[in-house]
Design an enzyme around this catalytic site. Structure first.
Site, PDB file in Angstrom:
ATOM      1  CD  GLU A   1      36.637  50.624  48.099  1.00 36.18           C
ATOM      2  OE1 GLU A   1      37.113  49.510  47.691  1.00 36.18           O
ATOM      3  OE2 GLU A   1      36.397  51.585  47.219  1.00 36.18           O
TER       4      GLU A   1
ATOM      5  CB  ILE B   1      27.214  42.308  49.833  1.00 34.25           C
ATOM      6  CG1 ILE B   1      27.506  43.521  50.528  1.00 34.25           C
ATOM      7  CG2 ILE B   1      27.612  41.004  50.422  1.00 34.25           C
ATOM      8  CD1 ILE B   1      27.302  43.788  51.906  1.00 34.25           C
TER       9      ILE B   1
ATOM     10  CG  HIS C   1      39.861  45.435  48.486  1.00 32.83           C
ATOM     11  ND1 HIS C   1      40.247  46.520  49.482  1.00 32.83           N
ATOM     12  CD2 HIS C   1      38.916  45.899  47.643  1.00 32.83           C
ATOM     13  CE1 HIS C   1      39.500  47.618  49.159  1.00 32.83           C
ATOM     14  NE2 HIS C   1      38.567  47.360  48.358  1.00 32.83           N
TER      15      HIS C   1
ATOM     16  CG  HIS D   1      36.986  45.851  43.502  1.00 30.69           C
ATOM     17  ND1 HIS D   1      35.941  46.154  43.929  1.00 30.69           N
ATOM     18  CD2 HIS D   1      37.732  46.789  43.946  1.00 30.69           C
ATOM     19  CE1 HIS D   1      35.657  46.837  44.996  1.00 30.69           C
ATOM     20  NE2 HIS D   1      36.867  47.443  44.953  1.00 30.69           N
TER      21      HIS D   1
END
Length: 132
Positions: free
Chosen positions: A88, A30, A93, A95
């Site tokens: 974070e 987002i 995960h 990117h």
């Protein structure tokens, strides 16, 4: 306490999902660095990517490849950059970032601020490309 990504998986928090399997989920960031910046996660909540078992880790990358090909087909870019930072959010995960220059992956630079409608439109295009 469940990570924000686990809450996205359980649909407690909305996300612009572009791909999903039984084991993995991909959704738009987002606060993207570039249009189409996507996060790919295992549904299994493990903090550090290299604490994932080998099967989950390799499956994550195979799933990410499919997502990257979809992104690449609808976003004008030279290629899809891949990065793992993992500081974070305490949920492994990767990117996937459409890039035209190395600086496109500079997390220190100002991020884009797309509207919800712009994110929804981008997500739909990527989703359609993945499933075509």
């Amino acid at each position: 306490m469940a990570s924000i990504f686990s809450r996205i998986i359980s649909r407690e928090i909305p996300a612009h999902i572009v791909a999903e399997s039984d084991e993995y989920l991909a959704f738009l960031d987002i606060n993207p660095l570039t249009q189409g910046h996507t996060l790919v996660i295992p549904k299994k909540e493990v903090d550090y990517i290299y604490d994932l078992d080998d099967e989950t880790l390799s499956g994550l990358h195979v799933f990410a490849k499919k997502v990257a090909k979809g992104i690449e087909s609808v976003i004008d870019c030279e290629r899809i950059g891949v990065t793992v930072i993992g500081l974070e959010v305490p949920h492994a995960h990767v990117h996937l970032i459409p890039i035209n220059a190395v600086d496109d992956m500079n997390f220190g630079r100002m991020k884009l601020a797309p509207t919800n409608e712009e994110l929804a439109e981008t997500a739909q295009k990527i989703k359609e490309a993945i499933h075509s």
